[in-house]
Design an enzyme around this catalytic site. Structure first.
Site, short mmCIF file in Angstrom:
data_model
loop_
_atom_site.label_atom_id
_atom_site.label_comp_id
_atom_site.label_asym_id
_atom_site.label_seq_id
_atom_site.Cartn_x
_atom_site.Cartn_y
_atom_site.Cartn_z
N CYS A 11 0.87 -1.17 0.00
CA CYS A 11 0.00 0.00 0.00
C CYS A 11 0.91 1.22 0.00
CB CYS A 11 -1.02 -0.01 1.14
SG CYS A 11 -0.37 0.19 2.79
N CYS A 85 -5.21 0.90 -3.17
CA CYS A 85 -4.80 2.30 -3.18
C CYS A 85 -4.18 2.70 -4.51
CB CYS A 85 -3.86 2.58 -2.02
SG CYS A 85 -2.64 1.31 -1.73
N CYS A 89 2.68 -2.07 -9.02
CA CYS A 89 3.90 -2.82 -8.76
C CYS A 89 4.62 -3.03 -10.09
CB CYS A 89 3.58 -4.22 -8.22
SG CYS A 89 3.08 -4.25 -6.51
#
Length: 137
Positions: A11, A85, A89
């Site tokens: 996050c 959120c 990645c």
């Protein structure tokens, strides 16, 4: 990939949801799953309401420290779970990516964090059943 599945929770601040998820997975799966957590813009400390909510269920995350998300952390993980959120990645072939849409505990009191904590536990239990069947917590 080793014999032990590896999970990375991500996050933005690595101060609430990802810390609670990592703690639940560590508590419930024991050493059968390797657990990491990180954030793209780590906070200075773990959210006090998250610490309090986890303490209520007997899990101490007060010594945890938010960590920066690295390419290596993603490379070394079999499953990367973003925590609702919008984080992105680095994407590597053969990795599994999930997004758990969860309310953000930032700025909330423990009363608001408890349902987030409980929802994370349910999702972690389902993840354990899939990754490490037979694990009891």
């Amino acid at each position: 990939m080793s014999d032990k599945p590896s999970v990375l929770f991500v996050c933005v601040h690595n101060a609430g949801r990802s810390q609670m998820a990592a703690a639940w997975l560590t508590q419930l799966a024991g050493d059968r799953v390797e657990v990491r957590s990180a954030g793209s813009a780590p906070g200075d400390a773990v959210n006090p309401a998250a610490v309090e909510a986890m303490a209520e269920v007997g899990i101490d995350i007060s010594a945890e420290v938010p960590k920066i998300l690295t390419v290596d952390a993603v490379k070394e993980s079999d499953v990367c779970i973003t925590m609702g959120c919008g984080d992105t990645c680095p994407v590597f072939p053969g990795k599994r990516y999930l997004d758990w849409t969860l309310d953000d505990p930032a700025g909330q009191g423990v009363e608001a964090v408890r349902p987030i904590r409980d929802e994370i536990r349910k999702r972690v239990e389902a993840l354990i059943a899939e990754l490490a069947p037979g694990t009891t917590g």
